[in-house]
Scaffold this active site. Sequence first.
Site, PDB file in Angstrom:
ATOM      1  N   LYS A 110       0.823  -1.210   0.000  1.00  0.00           N
ATOM      2  CA  LYS A 110       0.000   0.000   0.000  1.00  0.00           C
ATOM      3  C   LYS A 110       0.863   1.268   0.000  1.00  0.00           C
ATOM      4  O   LYS A 110       0.420   2.323  -0.440  1.00  0.00           O
ATOM      5  CB  LYS A 110      -0.922   0.025   1.211  1.00  0.00           C
ATOM      6  CG  LYS A 110      -1.764  -1.222   1.451  1.00  0.00           C
ATOM      7  CD  LYS A 110      -2.892  -1.359   0.465  1.00  0.00           C
ATOM      8  CE  LYS A 110      -4.015  -2.290   0.896  1.00  0.00           C
ATOM      9  NZ  LYS A 110      -3.668  -3.671   1.191  1.00  0.00           N
TER      10      LYS A 110
HETATM   11  C1  LIG Z   1      -4.307  -4.842   0.725  1.00  0.00           C
HETATM   12  C2  LIG Z   1      -3.519  -6.087   0.655  1.00  0.00           C
HETATM   13  C3  LIG Z   1      -3.828  -7.092  -0.266  1.00  0.00           C
HETATM   14  C4  LIG Z   1      -5.031  -7.008  -1.178  1.00  0.00           C
HETATM   15  O1  LIG Z   1      -4.904  -5.992  -2.140  1.00  0.00           O
HETATM   16  P1  LIG Z   1      -6.186  -5.439  -2.930  1.00  0.00           P
HETATM   17  O2  LIG Z   1      -5.684  -4.330  -3.754  1.00  0.00           O
HETATM   18  O3  LIG Z   1      -7.151  -5.003  -1.864  1.00  0.00           O
HETATM   19  O4  LIG Z   1      -6.733  -6.576  -3.710  1.00  0.00           O
HETATM   20  C5  LIG Z   1      -2.991  -8.189  -0.343  1.00  0.00           C
HETATM   21  N1  LIG Z   1      -1.926  -8.305   0.474  1.00  0.00           N
HETATM   22  C6  LIG Z   1      -1.599  -7.368   1.377  1.00  0.00           C
HETATM   23  C7  LIG Z   1      -0.428  -7.583   2.251  1.00  0.00           C
HETATM   24  C8  LIG Z   1      -2.377  -6.220   1.496  1.00  0.00           C
HETATM   25  O5  LIG Z   1      -2.043  -5.282   2.390  1.00  0.00           O
END
Ligand SMILES: *Cc1c(COP(=O)(O)O)cnc(C)c1O
Length: 494
Positions: A110
């Site tokens: 993120k």
């Molecule tokens: C948010 C997240 C996901 C999922 O990603 P999306 O974009 O919501 O599909 C997968 N792995 C981790 C570690 C995350 O923080």
Amino acid sequence: MIFKSTRGQAPEKNLSGAVIQGIASDKGLYVPSEFPKLKKTWAEYAAMDYKTLAQEVLGPYAVEFTPEELKACIDGAYTDKFEAEDVVPLVHAGGADFLELYHGPTAAFKDMALAFMPYLMTTAMAKEQEDKTVCILVSTSGDTGMAALKGFEDVPGTCIIVFFPDHAVSPVQEQQMRTATGSNTYVTSIFGNFDDAQTTQKAILNDKPFGEEIGALGYRFSAANSMNVGRLLPQVAYYVWAYAQMVKNGRVKAGGPINICVPSGNFGNILSAYYAKQMGVPVNKLICASNKNKVLTDFFHTGVYDARRDFYVTNAPSMDIIISSNLERLLYHLSGCDDAAVRAMMDALAEEKHYEANPAIREGLKDFAAGFATEEEILAAIGELYREDHYLMDTHTAVAYKVYRDYKAQTGDETPTVIASTASPYKFAAAVSGAIGLPKAEDEFAAIDALNAASGVRVPYGLKDLKSREILHKGAIAREDMKDFVRETIKSRI
Ligand SMILES: *Cc1c(COP(=O)(O)O)cnc(C)c1O
């Protein structure tokens, strides 16, 4: 370049307008009206550093930005707060190529978008002459919260309020959020799951009288969840980068196909890979990997989205999601921009908790493969890859690795495959250390030390000394009280 709502009944915007708005006024999501094609050769892209490449990818979406303004955003985002050489390493292990997206301040992917978004937001606010303070609402399944808090910490003209599901994020995630610093950051847990938080957050964003009420106080709402298109676009850049690195490393010939496998929850990350494909990255299959909450797997296999099912809290909590927001954007693109069809499906989802894809969408789903991993399978995959290749994955990345292995065994498809590696193994240290056979540690923080001693892999700076940080945000509230919490928070600032 204009941005349109997937539900077709909100004003069109440029990127700046769409980013400030967050979610469209008709409850739809902003999408680009076209996908600009990558114009240079792969040899040229392969010779670029990460920031230069990101500028190439993002430029055509940010047409109202001067090249200098965009460059300032990119330079501000991808500094040495990313601990890896050239931001995003691509590591070959277990027969696949892991795109390590987790070397930023909060040790999850993120950060790639949320380190960039505050610069995007403040530049956009200046362009749109926005004089209100932008109050960013975030609901998080664990990782978005901290990445957004870090990104927006003390950014002038903004404040940020984060909601996370009580007792449903990892101890490390909770400790990160409850100790978040910054004069403009607010955090509380809610009694409910992620879907409850996200649904209520969306309702607040769509509450016009409430918007006017806080408008009178000099505030306006926006969202930093992946419902904001400003989250998706920076993620497109790293898929273009991944392909360029595959060419550079000789893993594929320029123009040859790759697969991309993404551990998915709210479907934002894999949607960015789909955007990269539309821009010209040669992608054979996009492989959507789910945990036990496998609503997406079932959707790709049957064309029916059915949210009438049990919700599980798993060891890959950032993917514990039943209402996957960004799928709405894929439905829009695959249906040929049929906003009436999208409205009908989203109304059915809200009212009856299920919908069926139309034939055009079903045809488009063939570009995807999908599968899921149980908690036991996740742990087995972590142990296996560590023993085979001394490569350490977190539980989310392990979902993707397991699904990729299944896909390859079932189809015989040997196309080189990039796996999105979404979090540091230290973020889920207890599960990971157990999976590689270490004795049970006293708590999650002791597990970090044990894992470090056993593997020799460096602990990310964002996770060091976490236990001794001061708890600054103690709140835990009912979901019905989220709106009041927002109101009181804003009033407390005036
Ligand atoms: C948010 C997240 C996901 C999922 O990603 P999306 O974009 O919501 O599909 C997968 N792995 C981790 C570690 C995350 O923080």
